[in-house]
Design a protein around this motif. Structure first.
Motif, PDB file in Angstrom:
ATOM      1  N   CYS A 169       9.672  12.907  -0.381  1.00 54.67           N
ATOM      2  CA  CYS A 169       8.865  12.194   0.881  1.00 54.67           C
ATOM      3  C   CYS A 169       8.717  10.629   0.542  1.00 54.67           C
ATOM      4  O   CYS A 169       8.878   9.779   1.354  1.00 54.67           O
ATOM      5  CB  CYS A 169       7.586  12.740   0.852  1.00 54.67           C
ATOM      6  N   THR A 173      10.247   8.119   3.066  1.00 58.19           N
ATOM      7  CA  THR A 173       9.361   7.237   3.755  1.00 58.19           C
ATOM      8  C   THR A 173       9.745   5.841   3.586  1.00 58.19           C
ATOM      9  O   THR A 173       9.614   5.159   4.489  1.00 58.19           O
ATOM     10  CB  THR A 173       8.021   7.479   3.173  1.00 58.19           C
ATOM     11  N   PHE A 176      12.857   4.705   5.537  1.00 57.81           N
ATOM     12  CA  PHE A 176      12.531   4.826   6.914  1.00 57.81           C
ATOM     13  C   PHE A 176      11.853   3.347   7.265  1.00 57.81           C
ATOM     14  O   PHE A 176      11.997   2.928   8.191  1.00 57.81           O
ATOM     15  CB  PHE A 176      11.499   5.905   7.540  1.00 57.81           C
ATOM     16  N   VAL A 213       2.598   4.381  11.815  1.00 54.36           N
ATOM     17  CA  VAL A 213       4.086   4.945  12.218  1.00 54.36           C
ATOM     18  C   VAL A 213       4.413   5.364  10.712  1.00 54.36           C
ATOM     19  O   VAL A 213       4.903   6.493  10.733  1.00 54.36           O
ATOM     20  CB  VAL A 213       4.950   3.744  12.651  1.00 54.36           C
ATOM     21  N   TYR A 217       4.806   9.260   9.668  1.00 58.13           N
ATOM     22  CA  TYR A 217       6.236   9.545   9.095  1.00 58.13           C
ATOM     23  C   TYR A 217       6.208  10.459   7.838  1.00 58.13           C
ATOM     24  O   TYR A 217       6.960  11.386   7.783  1.00 58.13           O
ATOM     25  CB  TYR A 217       7.373   8.513   9.190  1.00 58.13           C
ATOM     26  N   SER A 218       5.293   9.817   6.954  1.00 59.48           N
ATOM     27  CA  SER A 218       5.277  10.131   5.653  1.00 59.48           C
ATOM     28  C   SER A 218       4.642  11.920   5.682  1.00 59.48           C
ATOM     29  O   SER A 218       5.102  12.654   5.030  1.00 59.48           O
ATOM     30  CB  SER A 218       4.536   9.380   4.810  1.00 59.48           C
ATOM     31  N   HIS A 221       7.166  14.184   7.226  1.00 64.59           N
ATOM     32  CA  HIS A 221       8.291  14.525   6.259  1.00 64.59           C
ATOM     33  C   HIS A 221       7.683  15.559   5.355  1.00 64.59           C
ATOM     34  O   HIS A 221       8.505  16.501   4.614  1.00 64.59           O
ATOM     35  CB  HIS A 221       8.873  13.204   5.805  1.00 64.59           C
TER      36      HIS A 221
END
Length: 228
Positions: A169, A173, A176, A213, A217-218, A221
């Motif tokens: 992760c 992350t 990303f 954001v 996301y983290s 995921h």
């Protein structure tokens, strides 16, 4: 960018650049330079000798660099590697290279951040107004390409409860986050340099959106990570 972070001389060259900028700007600035504003729209309300204005951050960066060169020497010969609360006992000879790489990257990241702040300060000396949005934006632009190379560590990076529980992760992350960090940084710079800047509500909104954001996301995921 990984070569930049892992090269011990990177931080040294950045320090030389800061002192070079101080020398180059010395004859171009008046004896007194602004160092404080009550607001972005107000005239400066505090001045200092240009020797302080030009040399404080380079000297501070040099001292910081030397401190972070000395700190690793106090590590024990047998210790635990701790990442996000996870502890794994390892012998010194197995972790030394990893520890050295970590401290090298940390030193480089810190001097890069101070270089960005210093560049914004030099612009403020010339324009006689602060650029809070630009300095935050420059920091984000400066660190965005470095995020991809950051390994799990207890000090710097995108530290959410989920990135600290999963190495996968963490990696995904940070990969990303490179583009959102760059986009938000450029947007903050563009907004700040306009004559009629939108002010802190817009700056704060952009930063809040960026944080939301990346954190979301983290979490997503991590939830989808089969090894969590």
């Amino acid at each position: 960018m990984q070569k930049l972070l892992d090269n011990e001389r990177s931080a040294q060259w950045i320090l030389l650049l800061m002192f070079g900028l101080a020398a180059a700007n010395w004859p171009l600035l008046p004896d007194q330079v602004p160092i404080h504003w009550s607001s972005a729209e107000a005239d400066p309300d505090s001045l200092s000798p240009k020797s302080f204005g030009l040399l404080f951050l380079p000297v501070f960066a040099l001292v910081q660099y030397l401190v972070f060169r000395i700190v690793p020497a106090f590590g024990s010969s047998a210790h635990s590697t701790i990442v996000g609360g996870r502890s794994t006992g390892e012998a010194h000879d197995e972790t030394a290279s990893g520890d050295d790489r970590y401290w090298t990257r940390l030193r480089t990241l810190l001097v890069v951040a101070l270089l960005v702040v210093y560049a914004d300060m030099l612009i403020s000396f010339r324009t006689l107004r602060p650029h809070p949005g630009a300095v935050i934006g420059l920091l984000l632009v400066g660190i965005s390409p470095l995020l991809r190379s950051l390994e799990p560590n207890p000090l710097v990076g995108i530290r959410t409860p989920w990135t600290m529980r999963s190495d996968r992760c963490w990696e995904r992350t940070h990969r990303f986050a490179v583009l959102p960090t760059l986009v938000v940084g450029l947007a903050l710079i563009a907004l700040d340099v306009t004559d009629a800047g939108p002010g802190w509500p817009v700056f704060g909104g952009l930063l809040a959106a960026w944080v939301a954001v990346v954190v979301l996301y983290s979490y997503i995921h991590w939830r989808n990570d089969p090894d969590r």
